[in-house]
Design a protein around this motif. Structure first.
Motif, PDB file in Angstrom:
ATOM      1  N   SER A 139       0.813  -1.219   0.000  1.00 46.79           N
ATOM      2  CA  SER A 139       0.000   0.000   0.000  1.00 46.79           C
ATOM      3  C   SER A 139       0.847   1.270   0.000  1.00 46.79           C
ATOM      4  CB  SER A 139      -0.925   0.003   1.219  1.00 46.79           C
ATOM      5  OG  SER A 139      -0.157  -0.018   2.415  1.00 46.79           O
ATOM      6  N   GLN A 140       2.166   1.139   0.142  1.00 46.63           N
ATOM      7  CA  GLN A 140       3.031   2.317   0.177  1.00 46.63           C
ATOM      8  C   GLN A 140       4.047   2.326  -0.964  1.00 46.63           C
ATOM      9  OE1 GLN A 140       4.670   3.169   4.065  1.00 46.63           O
ATOM     10  NE2 GLN A 140       2.733   2.788   5.097  1.00 46.63           N
ATOM     11  N   ARG A 141       3.763   1.573  -1.994  1.00 39.85           N
ATOM     12  CA  ARG A 141       4.622   1.612  -3.167  1.00 39.85           C
ATOM     13  C   ARG A 141       4.491   2.950  -3.880  1.00 39.85           C
ATOM     14  NH1 ARG A 141       2.661  -4.153  -5.707  1.00 39.85           N
ATOM     15  NH2 ARG A 141       3.888  -5.549  -4.364  1.00 39.85           N
ATOM     16  N   ASP A 142       5.539   3.288  -4.630  1.00 43.41           N
ATOM     17  CA  ASP A 142       5.505   4.511  -5.417  1.00 43.41           C
ATOM     18  C   ASP A 142       4.524   4.392  -6.572  1.00 43.41           C
ATOM     19  OD1 ASP A 142       7.134   6.458  -4.330  1.00 43.41           O
ATOM     20  OD2 ASP A 142       8.958   5.558  -5.128  1.00 43.41           O
ATOM     21  N   ARG A 143       3.865   5.492  -6.866  1.00 44.29           N
ATOM     22  CA  ARG A 143       3.125   5.583  -8.118  1.00 44.29           C
ATOM     23  C   ARG A 143       4.147   5.700  -9.245  1.00 44.29           C
ATOM     24  NH1 ARG A 143       1.709  10.160 -10.962  1.00 44.29           N
ATOM     25  NH2 ARG A 143       2.249  11.521  -9.197  1.00 44.29           N
ATOM     26  N   ARG A 144       4.028   4.853 -10.240  1.00 42.29           N
ATOM     27  CA  ARG A 144       4.995   4.872 -11.323  1.00 42.29           C
ATOM     28  C   ARG A 144       4.781   6.104 -12.202  1.00 42.29           C
ATOM     29  NH1 ARG A 144       6.959  -0.944 -13.473  1.00 42.29           N
ATOM     30  NH2 ARG A 144       7.238  -1.925 -11.448  1.00 42.29           N
ATOM     31  N   VAL A 145       5.869   6.794 -12.481  1.00 45.82           N
ATOM     32  CA  VAL A 145       5.794   7.983 -13.323  1.00 45.82           C
ATOM     33  C   VAL A 145       6.792   7.833 -14.465  1.00 45.82           C
ATOM     34  CG1 VAL A 145       5.086   9.456 -11.406  1.00 45.82           C
ATOM     35  CG2 VAL A 145       7.518   9.233 -11.946  1.00 45.82           C
ATOM     36  N   THR A 146       6.507   8.496 -15.565  1.00 48.49           N
ATOM     37  CA  THR A 146       7.415   8.517 -16.710  1.00 48.49           C
ATOM     38  C   THR A 146       7.566   9.955 -17.179  1.00 48.49           C
ATOM     39  OG1 THR A 146       5.640   8.239 -18.339  1.00 48.49           O
ATOM     40  CG2 THR A 146       6.635   6.227 -17.423  1.00 48.49           C
ATOM     41  N   ARG A 147       8.590  10.188 -17.980  1.00 50.46           N
ATOM     42  CA  ARG A 147       8.841  11.539 -18.480  1.00 50.46           C
ATOM     43  C   ARG A 147       7.637  12.088 -19.223  1.00 50.46           C
ATOM     44  NH1 ARG A 147       9.790  13.799 -23.119  1.00 50.46           N
ATOM     45  NH2 ARG A 147       9.889  11.800 -24.199  1.00 50.46           N
ATOM     46  N   THR A 148       6.963  11.246 -20.013  1.00 49.13           N
ATOM     47  CA  THR A 148       5.852  11.741 -20.827  1.00 49.13           C
ATOM     48  C   THR A 148       4.658  12.189 -19.987  1.00 49.13           C
ATOM     49  OG1 THR A 148       5.100   9.453 -21.109  1.00 49.13           O
ATOM     50  CG2 THR A 148       6.507  10.393 -22.838  1.00 49.13           C
ATOM     51  N   ASP A 149       4.612  11.774 -18.706  1.00 47.00           N
ATOM     52  CA  ASP A 149       3.559  12.279 -17.818  1.00 47.00           C
ATOM     53  C   ASP A 149       3.734  13.769 -17.545  1.00 47.00           C
ATOM     54  OD1 ASP A 149       2.499   9.721 -17.550  1.00 47.00           O
ATOM     55  OD2 ASP A 149       3.719   9.272 -15.782  1.00 47.00           O
ATOM     56  N   TYR A 150       4.969  14.258 -17.690  1.00 52.94           N
ATOM     57  CA  TYR A 150       5.287  15.644 -17.328  1.00 52.94           C
ATOM     58  C   TYR A 150       5.709  16.466 -18.554  1.00 52.94           C
ATOM     59  CZ  TYR A 150       5.242  13.837 -12.579  1.00 52.94           C
ATOM     60  OH  TYR A 150       4.859  13.255 -11.386  1.00 52.94           O
ATOM     61  N   VAL A 151       6.480  15.843 -19.433  1.00 53.28           N
ATOM     62  CA  VAL A 151       6.942  16.504 -20.661  1.00 53.28           C
ATOM     63  C   VAL A 151       6.516  15.612 -21.818  1.00 53.28           C
ATOM     64  CG1 VAL A 151       8.935  17.463 -21.890  1.00 53.28           C
ATOM     65  CG2 VAL A 151       8.909  17.427 -19.386  1.00 53.28           C
ATOM     66  N   PRO A 152       5.287  15.776 -22.307  1.00 54.76           N
ATOM     67  CA  PRO A 152       4.729  14.810 -23.252  1.00 54.76           C
ATOM     68  C   PRO A 152       5.324  14.839 -24.647  1.00 54.76           C
ATOM     69  CG  PRO A 152       3.182  16.602 -22.860  1.00 54.76           C
ATOM     70  CD  PRO A 152       4.299  16.785 -21.898  1.00 54.76           C
ATOM     71  N   GLY A 153       5.897  15.942 -25.085  1.00 61.85           N
ATOM     72  CA  GLY A 153       6.393  16.040 -26.449  1.00 61.85           C
ATOM     73  C   GLY A 153       7.901  15.942 -26.550  1.00 61.85           C
ATOM     74  N   ASP A 154       8.397  16.221 -27.767  1.00 65.61           N
ATOM     75  CA  ASP A 154       9.841  16.184 -28.012  1.00 65.61           C
ATOM     76  C   ASP A 154      10.494  17.550 -27.861  1.00 65.61           C
ATOM     77  OD1 ASP A 154       9.747  13.454 -28.567  1.00 65.61           O
ATOM     78  OD2 ASP A 154       9.264  13.802 -30.687  1.00 65.61           O
ATOM     79  N   VAL A 155       9.708  18.558 -27.519  1.00 63.99           N
ATOM     80  CA  VAL A 155      10.255  19.891 -27.281  1.00 63.99           C
ATOM     81  C   VAL A 155       9.854  20.323 -25.876  1.00 63.99           C
ATOM     82  CG1 VAL A 155      10.193  20.533 -29.722  1.00 63.99           C
ATOM     83  CG2 VAL A 155       8.219  21.008 -28.266  1.00 63.99           C
ATOM     84  N   TRP A 156      10.617  21.250 -25.300  1.00 63.35           N
ATOM     85  CA  TRP A 156      10.318  21.713 -23.956  1.00 63.35           C
ATOM     86  C   TRP A 156       8.988  22.457 -23.951  1.00 63.35           C
ATOM     87  CZ3 TRP A 156      13.042  19.078 -20.856  1.00 63.35           C
ATOM     88  CH2 TRP A 156      14.369  18.774 -21.131  1.00 63.35           C
ATOM     89  N   PRO A 157       8.133  22.195 -22.962  1.00 64.37           N
ATOM     90  CA  PRO A 157       6.827  22.866 -22.909  1.00 64.37           C
ATOM     91  C   PRO A 157       6.973  24.384 -22.781  1.00 64.37           C
ATOM     92  CG  PRO A 157       6.928  21.021 -21.367  1.00 64.37           C
ATOM     93  CD  PRO A 157       8.323  21.253 -21.849  1.00 64.37           C
ATOM     94  N   GLU A 158       5.933  25.091 -23.184  1.00 61.51           N
ATOM     95  CA  GLU A 158       5.921  26.535 -23.024  1.00 61.51           C
ATOM     96  C   GLU A 158       6.021  26.894 -21.543  1.00 61.51           C
ATOM     97  OE1 GLU A 158       3.035  30.359 -24.076  1.00 61.51           O
ATOM     98  OE2 GLU A 158       2.544  28.340 -24.808  1.00 61.51           O
ATOM     99  N   GLY A 159       6.827  27.865 -21.239  1.00 64.49           N
ATOM    100  CA  GLY A 159       7.015  28.265 -19.847  1.00 64.49           C
ATOM    101  C   GLY A 159       8.161  27.563 -19.155  1.00 64.49           C
ATOM    102  N   THR A 160       8.889  26.696 -19.871  1.00 63.83           N
ATOM    103  CA  THR A 160      10.039  26.016 -19.268  1.00 63.83           C
ATOM    104  C   THR A 160      11.084  27.039 -18.826  1.00 63.83           C
ATOM    105  OG1 THR A 160       9.738  23.997 -20.568  1.00 63.83           O
ATOM    106  CG2 THR A 160      11.946  24.426 -19.707  1.00 63.83           C
ATOM    107  N   ARG A 161      11.570  26.887 -17.624  1.00 58.61           N
ATOM    108  CA  ARG A 161      12.583  27.787 -17.072  1.00 58.61           C
ATOM    109  C   ARG A 161      13.968  27.175 -17.300  1.00 58.61           C
ATOM    110  NH1 ARG A 161       8.262  27.302 -13.799  1.00 58.61           N
ATOM    111  NH2 ARG A 161       9.214  25.801 -12.350  1.00 58.61           N
ATOM    112  N   ARG A 162      14.873  27.941 -17.871  1.00 54.30           N
ATOM    113  CA  ARG A 162      16.205  27.453 -18.223  1.00 54.30           C
ATOM    114  C   ARG A 162      17.265  28.133 -17.357  1.00 54.30           C
ATOM    115  NH1 ARG A 162      13.035  27.429 -22.733  1.00 54.30           N
ATOM    116  NH2 ARG A 162      13.376  25.773 -24.290  1.00 54.30           N
ATOM    117  N   SER A 163      18.263  27.351 -16.963  1.00 53.35           N
ATOM    118  CA  SER A 163      19.366  27.916 -16.174  1.00 53.35           C
ATOM    119  C   SER A 163      20.565  26.971 -16.284  1.00 53.35           C
ATOM    120  CB  SER A 163      18.945  28.091 -14.703  1.00 53.35           C
ATOM    121  OG  SER A 163      18.575  26.844 -14.136  1.00 53.35           O
TER     122      SER A 163
END
Length: 377
Positions: free
Chosen positions: A226-250
């Motif tokens: 009951s305390q396992r991690d929820r599995r996440v992948t990059r596409t859950d957060y950054v779905p495309g091949d380019v950085w989303p609008e509003g991405t902060r760069r540094s």
């Protein structure tokens, strides 16, 4: 190290009696099946080795000799068992509750040391529990094995003097403390979502119903279901091949070696999980060989990606999105850690309050971490 008070028990209860015909030892190459029938020499080699051995994949839905997607039951490496027993500090006649029966080996060791009438073990998986009962009976031991959710303990046999948890924990269930006598001890692998690392913590129950104690050696255990991690992948957060609008760069000057460790036991991974709650991380390399690190928020869409420049570390590129600046939080956690002399696991502790809050502290229970309430994300 095996202490003298446990030597007789370990000699009376050999590990191989509790291992299945087909098993998957943890090796440098990963997990490869070993069969007692087809490779008896290999089976005996690994049965006697100081390595963890996977005995079930994918909650029992896996078939075949190839490893499954997720290891869900195992036999812990003997040195890890020794460490937990050393922290448990049992005494003659102590009544022990074990959470996570697994193969039944630890339950047998406890029975040999304390008497089987003083040992209760809870296993959530019915097939695993049945296999453990059979192995225990064949070895001549009959502690009580309960099939059920270990989160609820075993109230019908409470109170207990000791509670041993052999699965990774992120939130300590109130039931375990309530079922332990004042002055009693709970030993468990406890960790955060950030990493699969679970340092051992030894909690002593106080008269008011709270419990607290220090961490010790780093470890890695399969988590309570009951305390396992929820599995996440990059596409859950950054779905495309380019950085989303509003991405902060540094850029960052923090070297990859300071924040990434392939062993899984690095102290900073533990500290980062404490100071950057509700976050998981992954790392690897791009096709060109650049080391990369990704951070993902568990309760919001925050993310960060770092591409470490091996030749010019100060020019490592950082990309962040979402409401949190997760990489900035990692850098702040690293500064906190280095400014205090890079403290190790043993300098941290955990208190579970009467109302169930988990407070992580540094060196003394009164010195709470900046983000001391660690809750599931």
């Amino acid at each position: 190290m095996l202490t003298p008070d446990w030597r007789v028990a370990f000699e009376a209860v050999p590990r191989h009696l509790f291992l299945p015909e087909v098993m998957w030892p943890s090796t440098e190459e990963g997990h490869t099946a070993v069969s007692m029938i087809h490779d008896p020499d290999g089976w005996w080699h690994w049965a006697n080795a100081d390595v963890p051995i996977v005995t079930q994949w994918d909650d029992g839905h896996h078939t075949g000799l190839d490893h499954g997607a997720m290891a869900t039951s195992s036999s812990s490496m003997p040195t890890a068992v020794f460490s937990m027993f050393a922290e448990l500090l049992v005494f003659e006649g102590a009544k022990v509750l074990e959470i996570g029966t697994g193969t039944g080996w630890c339950a047998a060791l406890l029975a040999a040391r304390l008497g089987e009438e003083n040992v209760v073990s809870v296993e959530i998986d019915g097939e695993v529990a049945d296999a453990a009962r059979k192995a225990l009976a064949a070895a001549g031991w009959h502690p009580e094995i309960i099939t059920g959710d270990g989160l609820f303990g075993a109230p019908e046999r409470a109170p207990y003097d000791r509670v041993l948890v052999t699965a990774g924990v992120r939130e300590v269930p109130r039931a375990w403390i309530d079922q332990t006598r004042p002055g009693g001890v709970l030993v468990m692998p406890w960790g955060t979502h950030y990493t699969g690392q679970n340092p051992l913590v030894r909690l002593v129950v106080n008269d008011d119903g709270s419990a607290g104690g220090r961490f010790s050696s780093a470890a890695r255990f399969m988590h309570l279901r009951s305390q396992r991690d929820r599995r996440v992948t990059r596409t859950d957060y950054v779905p495309g091949d380019v950085w989303p609008e509003g991405t902060r760069r540094s850029f960052t000057g923090l070297p990859a070696t300071e924040v990434m460790d392939d062993s899984g036991y690095a102290v900073f991974d533990f500290v980062a999980g404490l100071l950057v709650p509700g976050c998981v991380h992954a790392h690897g390399r791009t096709r060109s060989g650049t080391r990369t690190m990704w951070l993902y928020g568990l309760s919001d869409p925050s993310w960060a990606a770092v591409f470490f420049d091996g030749e010019y570390p100060s020019e490592s590129r950082v990309f962040q999105g979402g409401p949190r600046d997760l990489w900035d939080e990692i850098e702040a956690a690293h500064r906190w850690w280095t400014e205090r002399g890079r403290p190790r696991h043993e300098e941290f502790g955990l208190t579970v309050t009467v109302d169930g809050r988990q407070e992580v502290w540094f060196r003394e229970p009164s010195v709470l971490l900046p983000r001391s309430e660690v809750r599931a994300g």
